[in-house]
Design a protein around this motif. Structure first.
Motif, PDB file in Angstrom:
ATOM      1  N   ALA A  10     -17.602   0.844 -19.873  1.00  0.00           N
ATOM      2  CA  ALA A  10     -18.009  -0.413 -20.528  1.00  0.00           C
ATOM      3  C   ALA A  10     -19.335  -0.175 -21.225  1.00  0.00           C
ATOM      4  O   ALA A  10     -20.363  -0.713 -20.841  1.00  0.00           O
ATOM      5  N   GLY A  11     -19.315   0.651 -22.241  1.00  0.00           N
ATOM      6  CA  GLY A  11     -20.544   0.979 -22.970  1.00  0.00           C
ATOM      7  C   GLY A  11     -20.590   0.260 -24.300  1.00  0.00           C
ATOM      8  O   GLY A  11     -19.819  -0.679 -24.553  1.00  0.00           O
ATOM      9  N   PHE A  34     -12.761  -0.362 -16.807  1.00  0.00           N
ATOM     10  CA  PHE A  34     -13.488   0.337 -15.731  1.00  0.00           C
ATOM     11  C   PHE A  34     -14.903   0.650 -16.193  1.00  0.00           C
ATOM     12  O   PHE A  34     -15.131   0.958 -17.362  1.00  0.00           O
ATOM     13  N   ASN A  35     -15.840   0.601 -15.264  1.00  0.00           N
ATOM     14  CA  ASN A  35     -17.173   1.125 -15.591  1.00  0.00           C
ATOM     15  C   ASN A  35     -17.799   1.768 -14.368  1.00  0.00           C
ATOM     16  O   ASN A  35     -17.809   1.170 -13.290  1.00  0.00           O
ATOM     17  N   GLU A  37     -20.943   2.400 -14.014  1.00  0.00           N
ATOM     18  CA  GLU A  37     -22.134   1.626 -13.701  1.00  0.00           C
ATOM     19  C   GLU A  37     -21.699   0.300 -13.055  1.00  0.00           C
ATOM     20  O   GLU A  37     -20.666  -0.249 -13.443  1.00  0.00           O
ATOM     21  N   ARG A  44     -27.617  -0.935 -24.513  1.00  0.00           N
ATOM     22  CA  ARG A  44     -28.334   0.223 -23.955  1.00  0.00           C
ATOM     23  C   ARG A  44     -29.566   0.581 -24.780  1.00  0.00           C
ATOM     24  O   ARG A  44     -30.582   0.999 -24.262  1.00  0.00           O
ATOM     25  N   SER A  48     -35.451   0.459 -23.826  1.00  0.00           N
ATOM     26  CA  SER A  48     -36.869   0.784 -24.057  1.00  0.00           C
ATOM     27  C   SER A  48     -37.743  -0.472 -24.077  1.00  0.00           C
ATOM     28  O   SER A  48     -38.786  -0.498 -23.426  1.00  0.00           O
ATOM     29  N   GLU A  79     -16.766   1.177 -10.495  1.00  0.00           N
ATOM     30  CA  GLU A  79     -15.644   2.031 -10.071  1.00  0.00           C
ATOM     31  C   GLU A  79     -15.415   3.123 -11.107  1.00  0.00           C
ATOM     32  O   GLU A  79     -15.119   2.856 -12.272  1.00  0.00           O
ATOM     33  N   LYS A  80     -15.560   4.345 -10.651  1.00  0.00           N
ATOM     34  CA  LYS A  80     -15.416   5.479 -11.566  1.00  0.00           C
ATOM     35  C   LYS A  80     -13.943   5.869 -11.672  1.00  0.00           C
ATOM     36  O   LYS A  80     -13.229   5.896 -10.672  1.00  0.00           O
ATOM     37  N   ALA A 106     -13.950   5.826 -23.338  1.00  0.00           N
ATOM     38  CA  ALA A 106     -15.263   5.538 -23.960  1.00  0.00           C
ATOM     39  C   ALA A 106     -16.341   5.859 -22.937  1.00  0.00           C
ATOM     40  O   ALA A 106     -17.110   5.000 -22.532  1.00  0.00           O
ATOM     41  N   LEU A 153     -35.859   9.467 -27.516  1.00  0.00           N
ATOM     42  CA  LEU A 153     -35.780   8.891 -26.171  1.00  0.00           C
ATOM     43  C   LEU A 153     -37.013   9.183 -25.339  1.00  0.00           C
ATOM     44  O   LEU A 153     -37.555   8.310 -24.669  1.00  0.00           O
ATOM     45  N   GLU A 156     -39.900   6.992 -26.446  1.00  0.00           N
ATOM     46  CA  GLU A 156     -39.753   5.587 -26.036  1.00  0.00           C
ATOM     47  C   GLU A 156     -40.020   5.448 -24.535  1.00  0.00           C
ATOM     48  O   GLU A 156     -40.645   4.482 -24.091  1.00  0.00           O
ATOM     49  N   LEU A 245     -13.104  13.972 -17.925  1.00  0.00           N
ATOM     50  CA  LEU A 245     -11.804  13.341 -17.638  1.00  0.00           C
ATOM     51  C   LEU A 245     -10.743  13.786 -18.640  1.00  0.00           C
ATOM     52  O   LEU A 245      -9.627  14.137 -18.258  1.00  0.00           O
ATOM     53  N   GLY A 285     -24.792  10.299 -31.683  1.00  0.00           N
ATOM     54  CA  GLY A 285     -25.828   9.904 -30.727  1.00  0.00           C
ATOM     55  C   GLY A 285     -26.527   8.611 -31.103  1.00  0.00           C
ATOM     56  O   GLY A 285     -27.507   8.231 -30.486  1.00  0.00           O
ATOM     57  N   VAL A 287     -25.819   4.337 -32.502  1.00  0.00           N
ATOM     58  CA  VAL A 287     -24.739   3.355 -32.376  1.00  0.00           C
ATOM     59  C   VAL A 287     -24.008   3.026 -33.675  1.00  0.00           C
ATOM     60  O   VAL A 287     -22.837   2.656 -33.631  1.00  0.00           O
TER      61      VAL A 287
HETATM   62  C1  LIG Z   1     -32.957   4.450 -23.828  1.00  0.00           C
HETATM   63  C2  LIG Z   1     -32.028   4.594 -24.982  1.00  0.00           C
HETATM   64  C3  LIG Z   1     -32.418   4.159 -26.240  1.00  0.00           C
HETATM   65  C4  LIG Z   1     -31.561   4.298 -27.324  1.00  0.00           C
HETATM   66  N1  LIG Z   1     -31.980   3.839 -28.540  1.00  0.00           N
HETATM   67  C5  LIG Z   1     -31.132   3.899 -29.596  1.00  0.00           C
HETATM   68  C6  LIG Z   1     -31.493   3.361 -30.876  1.00  0.00           C
HETATM   69  O1  LIG Z   1     -32.609   2.850 -31.054  1.00  0.00           O
HETATM   70  N2  LIG Z   1     -30.599   3.386 -31.886  1.00  0.00           N
HETATM   71  C7  LIG Z   1     -29.353   3.918 -31.703  1.00  0.00           C
HETATM   72  O2  LIG Z   1     -28.569   3.903 -32.652  1.00  0.00           O
HETATM   73  N3  LIG Z   1     -28.979   4.472 -30.516  1.00  0.00           N
HETATM   74  C8  LIG Z   1     -29.832   4.473 -29.451  1.00  0.00           C
HETATM   75  N4  LIG Z   1     -29.451   4.997 -28.233  1.00  0.00           N
HETATM   76  C9  LIG Z   1     -28.116   5.628 -28.118  1.00  0.00           C
HETATM   77  C10 LIG Z   1     -27.026   4.591 -27.823  1.00  0.00           C
HETATM   78  O3  LIG Z   1     -27.388   3.816 -26.734  1.00  0.00           O
HETATM   79  C11 LIG Z   1     -25.721   5.309 -27.555  1.00  0.00           C
HETATM   80  O4  LIG Z   1     -25.348   5.948 -28.754  1.00  0.00           O
HETATM   81  C12 LIG Z   1     -24.614   4.354 -27.120  1.00  0.00           C
HETATM   82  O5  LIG Z   1     -24.946   3.637 -25.982  1.00  0.00           O
HETATM   83  C13 LIG Z   1     -23.352   5.161 -26.799  1.00  0.00           C
HETATM   84  O6  LIG Z   1     -22.309   4.260 -26.544  1.00  0.00           O
HETATM   85  P1  LIG Z   1     -21.014   4.698 -25.751  1.00  0.00           P
HETATM   86  O7  LIG Z   1     -20.167   3.482 -25.587  1.00  0.00           O
HETATM   87  O8  LIG Z   1     -20.419   5.901 -26.362  1.00  0.00           O
HETATM   88  O9  LIG Z   1     -21.565   5.167 -24.324  1.00  0.00           O
HETATM   89  P2  LIG Z   1     -22.376   4.368 -23.240  1.00  0.00           P
HETATM   90  O10 LIG Z   1     -23.051   3.211 -23.815  1.00  0.00           O
HETATM   91  O11 LIG Z   1     -23.187   5.400 -22.548  1.00  0.00           O
HETATM   92  O12 LIG Z   1     -21.269   3.864 -22.234  1.00  0.00           O
HETATM   93  C14 LIG Z   1     -20.444   4.731 -21.497  1.00  0.00           C
HETATM   94  C15 LIG Z   1     -20.095   4.045 -20.179  1.00  0.00           C
HETATM   95  O13 LIG Z   1     -19.013   4.747 -19.592  1.00  0.00           O
HETATM   96  C16 LIG Z   1     -19.206   4.796 -18.192  1.00  0.00           C
HETATM   97  N5  LIG Z   1     -18.418   5.908 -17.653  1.00  0.00           N
HETATM   98  C17 LIG Z   1     -18.592   7.223 -17.861  1.00  0.00           C
HETATM   99  N6  LIG Z   1     -17.659   7.942 -17.171  1.00  0.00           N
HETATM  100  C18 LIG Z   1     -16.879   7.037 -16.531  1.00  0.00           C
HETATM  101  C19 LIG Z   1     -15.761   7.132 -15.653  1.00  0.00           C
HETATM  102  N7  LIG Z   1     -15.242   8.306 -15.329  1.00  0.00           N
HETATM  103  N8  LIG Z   1     -15.239   5.989 -15.153  1.00  0.00           N
HETATM  104  C20 LIG Z   1     -15.748   4.765 -15.491  1.00  0.00           C
HETATM  105  N9  LIG Z   1     -16.806   4.620 -16.320  1.00  0.00           N
HETATM  106  C21 LIG Z   1     -17.352   5.741 -16.832  1.00  0.00           C
HETATM  107  C22 LIG Z   1     -20.689   4.990 -18.061  1.00  0.00           C
HETATM  108  O14 LIG Z   1     -21.129   4.560 -16.787  1.00  0.00           O
HETATM  109  C23 LIG Z   1     -21.239   4.104 -19.180  1.00  0.00           C
HETATM  110  O15 LIG Z   1     -21.542   2.804 -18.725  1.00  0.00           O
HETATM  111  C24 LIG Z   1     -30.293   4.902 -27.146  1.00  0.00           C
HETATM  112  C25 LIG Z   1     -29.899   5.350 -25.878  1.00  0.00           C
HETATM  113  C26 LIG Z   1     -30.751   5.202 -24.798  1.00  0.00           C
HETATM  114  C27 LIG Z   1     -30.311   5.693 -23.434  1.00  0.00           C
END
Ligand SMILES: Cc1cc2nc3c(=O)[nH]c(=O)nc-3n(C[C@H](O)[C@H](O)[C@H](O)COP(=O)(O)OP(=O)(O)OC[C@H]3O[C@@H](n4cnc5c(N)ncnc54)[C@H](O)[C@@H]3O)c2cc1C
Ligand code: SF4
Length: 811
Positions: A10-11, A34-35, A37, A44, A48, A79-80, A106, A153, A156, A245, A285, A287
């Motif tokens: 749930a990202g 599922f998440n 976390e 996310r 900062s 739940e992973k 995701a 990162l 920040e 996975l 890396g 959003v």
């Molecule tokens: C502190 C910080 C500041 C940032 N600042 C910026 C910014 O200013 N601008 C920008 O563009 N980007 C920024 N980013 C990057 C941005 O947050 C990421 O690019 C974005 O969150 C990625 O999204 P995602 O959905 O791919 O992954 P995530 O948001 O990381 O979500 C993935 C989720 O999947 C869950 N997961 C993983 N494996 C499993 C599993 N096996 N079972 C169940 N759940 C699982 C994880 O727990 C997590 O919650 C920043 C990141 C951080 C950490």
């Protein structure tokens, strides 16, 4: 029949998939999310500002329980997922398996941890989620922290902790900071700005070993022998797509999970989005591209035509006071030329990189207002031949139009990107405005512009202004006064976040337009400073209204009223005699019993105040604070001492509460009452905080009023013991002190934060309750005292009539 969709993670990316999907086709899928976390989706990238204290976690939650419930999404948070069985089309979670027709992976990224000796020690963390953020927030002025990594990162994280007074050192292996986004000159300016915030920066520093003691980190050892002591070590050195996975399930992977333009993996029923994917050789890396992927994945799941395309990206750093922008390719090379502008006095640096009459890269520090315009030129490949001479000065200077500050925004073409995170162009915003969105919230809701990192908020407002002209409504949040554009909420956040501990610091660091504030902002700032920094800040009487300066209520004829404190409304013959004597001695024309069970001596001359206080003090009577934005009275009924209906000692509890709370300053006046049974003779249910005793304990309710607004209190909780009742009252008072806007009564604050929030903070979260009580006690260690006695001793002269001073001056 509905198809079964399972989403892993749930990202930020999957949150968007679910939004698009459930908006477009609410009934297409039975969805399970599922998440790993233990929570749902939050923003996310705003961790900062949470770390620096500029936002709270609650403010960055993007999808709450109600959102998932309204869309029928079954949530399995905490739940992973351990395995994907593609043959059986089943996902195995830690608590059981579930079949799918379609699957979305995701899983985001894993932070990379350099395998230095000692990297497994306690206190060595990454910066990825709320838990990491909370560990950093646990650091204070007595702690030392080392951050390995001088990228986005790492910086920040460092700035967030430095804002709390933590001693932070950033260790970076390269010759300048953020070398992937900045050139050397901008890196230098950034380093200077961060050093001004107290952060130490070690460049070209190679980490050798993490040293520990009793299993906990103690220091970082560099390869030149330098030891950097630390209580916490944060590694922010990059991320790796989380592909475990997918790999185990036999999906095609490289650096990330391979996906095609529709975000489909090597299995047609399995999609992947976000940082875990690899598309056309690239991993991600930031959003902005993930949101594009999410939209495409949702459309593809609904079998609509859509294709993901990679775009040029821009970068901003979310550190207050470090304004930087970078986009495109700024490496030097044959056939490339630079245009550079510097203004050392303002710390401004701009560099444009041009190749064959096209802008290919831009780096800016100190003034990034034109970033979007340059970014648009890079993405569109616009010829800059005609504007080369004035290009560096930005859009306002093209075509000779220089005067209007909004002209830069007006000059942007519809395709110019305004919100980098969500990829929203000016044209889309204008369209939303023309369709009726006439304020920031409406534009956010309609387009998502400024709904992620928020750095484009100003630009969106400018588009509103340019499009609507005079019809543009100012944002609902009003500035405190004409001295600043900041709202009360902004200022409170920044006072804490930036650790501003004096009025001078507020005026300077928050850019006040007047030298010393005005009669509107000074009392508010004085209050915020003394609440947030009780030990460090000296109360400023000159920033108080006359009643609080004089410690007495001024009456319409210029005399004052004097109300001594009577704890819980109880008095004695000796006290009554002292009051009667004082009334006689100082010719007090009116003696009145107040609604709060006190005796009011009305009509005391200003010059008599110190003497009457001194007489009352001798009889043990202290100020009743009947004039203050602070605790006024605790009204009680007679309770079990005398009443046959009494269930508890309401008088005793009222006295205890008054002795604990007296002297405390609050955003507005604070009145309490304690009734011994639900007959409620003390009228507890129209007070700011009311306690009604019942056989099984104490019902505590808050948010009542009986003035211009009449309101009944709302039940906060019921507790079994008197001690717990006292603790709850202290905690809720402190929460109101810390969060309330100056001059908002408790019920107004409650209306803003909601009873659910107060209950979570004060009733359910025991640790937080204890922390609130501790902070209240700390503040009371300074303010629980009698101002009358102090004024009698130190300031009696200031109460003498003006005529005497004139005479003195003349002589
Ligand atoms: C502190 C910080 C500041 C940032 N600042 C910026 C910014 O200013 N601008 C920008 O563009 N980007 C920024 N980013 C990057 C941005 O947050 C990421 O690019 C974005 O969150 C990625 O999204 P995602 O959905 O791919 O992954 P995530 O948001 O990381 O979500 C993935 C989720 O999947 C869950 N997961 C993983 N494996 C499993 C599993 N096996 N079972 C169940 N759940 C699982 C994880 O727990 C997590 O919650 C920043 C990141 C951080 C950490
Ligand atoms: S509130 Fe109840 S206990 Fe208190 S005086 Fe009235 S009837 Fe008696």
């Amino acid at each position: 029949m509905k198809q079964r969709l399972v989403v892993i993670g749930a990202g930020m990316a999957s949150g968007r998939v679910l939004e698009h999907l459930t908006d477009a086709a609410p009934d297409a899928f039975d969805i399970t999310l599922f998440n790993a976390e233990p929570r749902g989706n939050y923003n996310r990238i705003m961790l900062s500002p949470v770390l620096s204290g500029e936002k709270t976690y609650e403010e960055i939650v993007t999808h709450d329980d109600a959102w998932y419930a309204a869309r029928g999404i079954a949530c399995r948070f905490g739940e992973k997922v351990e395995k994907i069985d593609r043959e059986m089309k089943v996902v195995e979670g830690a608590n059981g398996h579930i079949p799918y027709d379609k699957l979305v992976i995701a899983t985001g990224s894993n932070p990379f941890m350099i395998p230095l000796p000692g990297h497994n020690l306690d206190g060595v963390i990454a910066y990825r989620d709320l838990e990491d953020t909370q560990q950093m927030m646990g650091m204070g002025p007595n702690n030392k922290v080392v951050v390995i990594g001088g990228g986005l990162l790492g910086l920040e994280a460092a700035a967030g902790m430095a804002a709390h007074g933590v001693d932070v050192t950033v260790v970076h292996i390269m010759g300048h900071l953020m070398e992937r986004q900045l050139d050397e000159a901008a890196g230098y300016l950034l380093k200077k700005s961060l050093e001004d915030k107290g952060i130490k920066i070690c460049l070209q520093a190679n980490s050798k070993e993490i040293l520990g003691e009793d299993g906990k980190v103690r220091a970082l050892l560099l390869d030149d022998g330098t030891e950097l002591p630390c209580d916490l070590l944060v590694m922010a050195v990059g991320i790796r797509p989380n592909t475990a996975l997918a790999q185990e399930a036999g999906l095609a992977t490289g650096r990330g999970i391979h996906v095609d333009d529709q975000m489909v993996t090597s299995d047609p029923d399995v999609f992947a989005v976000g940082e875990c994917v690899e598309h056309d050789g690239e991993v991600f890396g930031l959003v902005a591209p993930l949101y594009d992927q999410a939209k495409v994945a949702a459309q593809a799941l609904l079998e609509e035509d859509a294709a993901f395309m990679q775009k040029t990206l821009s970068t901003k750093l979310k550190v207050t006071g470090c304004d930087l922008f970078s986009a495109g390719d700024f490496a030097e090379g044959p056939g490339r030329e630079d245009i550079v502008f510097r203004d050392p006095s303002r710390g401004v640096y701009k560099r444009l990189v041009i190749e064959e009459d096209r802008l290919v890269g831009a780096v800016m520090y100190g003034d990034t207002a034109d970033g979007s315009w340059f970014f648009g030129l890079i993405k569109d490949g616009t010829s800059i031949e005609e504007m080369r001479e004035t290009l560096i000065f930005g859009p306002a200077y093209q075509g000779g139009d220089t005067a209007d500050p909004l002209s830069a925004v007006a000059a942007l073409p519809p395709e110019a990107e305004i919100c980098g995170c969500n990829g929203v162009c000016k044209g889309e915003i204008v369209e939303a405005i023309n369709a009726g969105a006439d304020d920031l919230d409406a534009v956010r809701a309609g387009t998502k512009a400024s709904a992620s990192c928020g750095t484009c908020t100003g630009l969106v407002e400018q588009v509103l202004q340019v499009t609507l002209g005079d019809d543009f409504q100012m944002p609902t949040a009003q500035p405190i006064c004409g001295c600043t554009d900041l709202t009360h909420e902004d200022v409170r956040r920044l006072i804490k976040g930036q650790e501003l501990k004096s009025q001078a610091a507020v005026w300077q660091d928050l850019g006040w337009t007047t030298p010393n504030g005005c009669h509107v902002c000074r009392p508010a700032i004085n209050y915020y400073l003394l609440t947030d920094w009780p030990l460090e800040y000296q109360d400023d009487p000159q920033s108080r209204f006359v009643n609080e300066r004089k410690h007495a209520n001024i009456q319409k004829d210029g005399t004052f009223s004097v109300v001594p404190r009577m704890w819980g409304g109880i008095t004695t013959p000796d006290e009554l005699r002292a009051i009667a004597n004082a009334a006689d001695k100082y010719d007090v024309p009116t003696v009145k019993v107040t609604g709060g069970q006190r005796i009011d001596l009305l009509g005391v001359k200003g010059e008599d105040l110190p003497a009457i206080w001194s007489d009352l003090n001798k009889a043990g009577l202290v100020s009743g604070h009947a004039y203050s934005k602070g605790l006024r009275t605790v009204k009680t009924c007679v309770g079990t001492d005398h009443c046959r209906f009494g269930t508890q000692d309401s008088t005793g509890l009222g006295i205890k509460l008054e002795k604990i709370l007296w002297g405390s300053w609050t955003p507005h006046k604070l009145k309490l009452a304690v009734s011994g049974c639900p007959r409620n003779c003390a009228e507890a249910t129209c007070k700011d905080i009311g306690v009604v005793c019942v056989d099984s304990g104490y019902q505590i309710s808050i948010g009542g009023a009986a003035g211009m607004d009449v309101k009944e209190t709302e039940l906060l909780c019921q507790v079994p013991t008197e001690d717990e009742a006292i603790e709850i009252v202290m905690a809720v008072t402190q929460a109101y002190r810390e969060g309330g806007k100056y001059l908002d009564r408790l019920y107004k604050w409650l209306g803003k934060v909601g009873m659910g929030w107060v209950q979570a903070q004060v009733v359910e979260d025991l640790e937080n309750r204890a922390a609130l009580v501790a902070r209240f006690e700390l503040s009371q260690s300074i303010y629980r005292k009698d101002p009358w006695a102090e004024h009698v001793k130190e300031k009696a002269r200031t109460y003498a009539p003006i005529a005497d001073f004139t005479l003195e001056a003349a002589e």
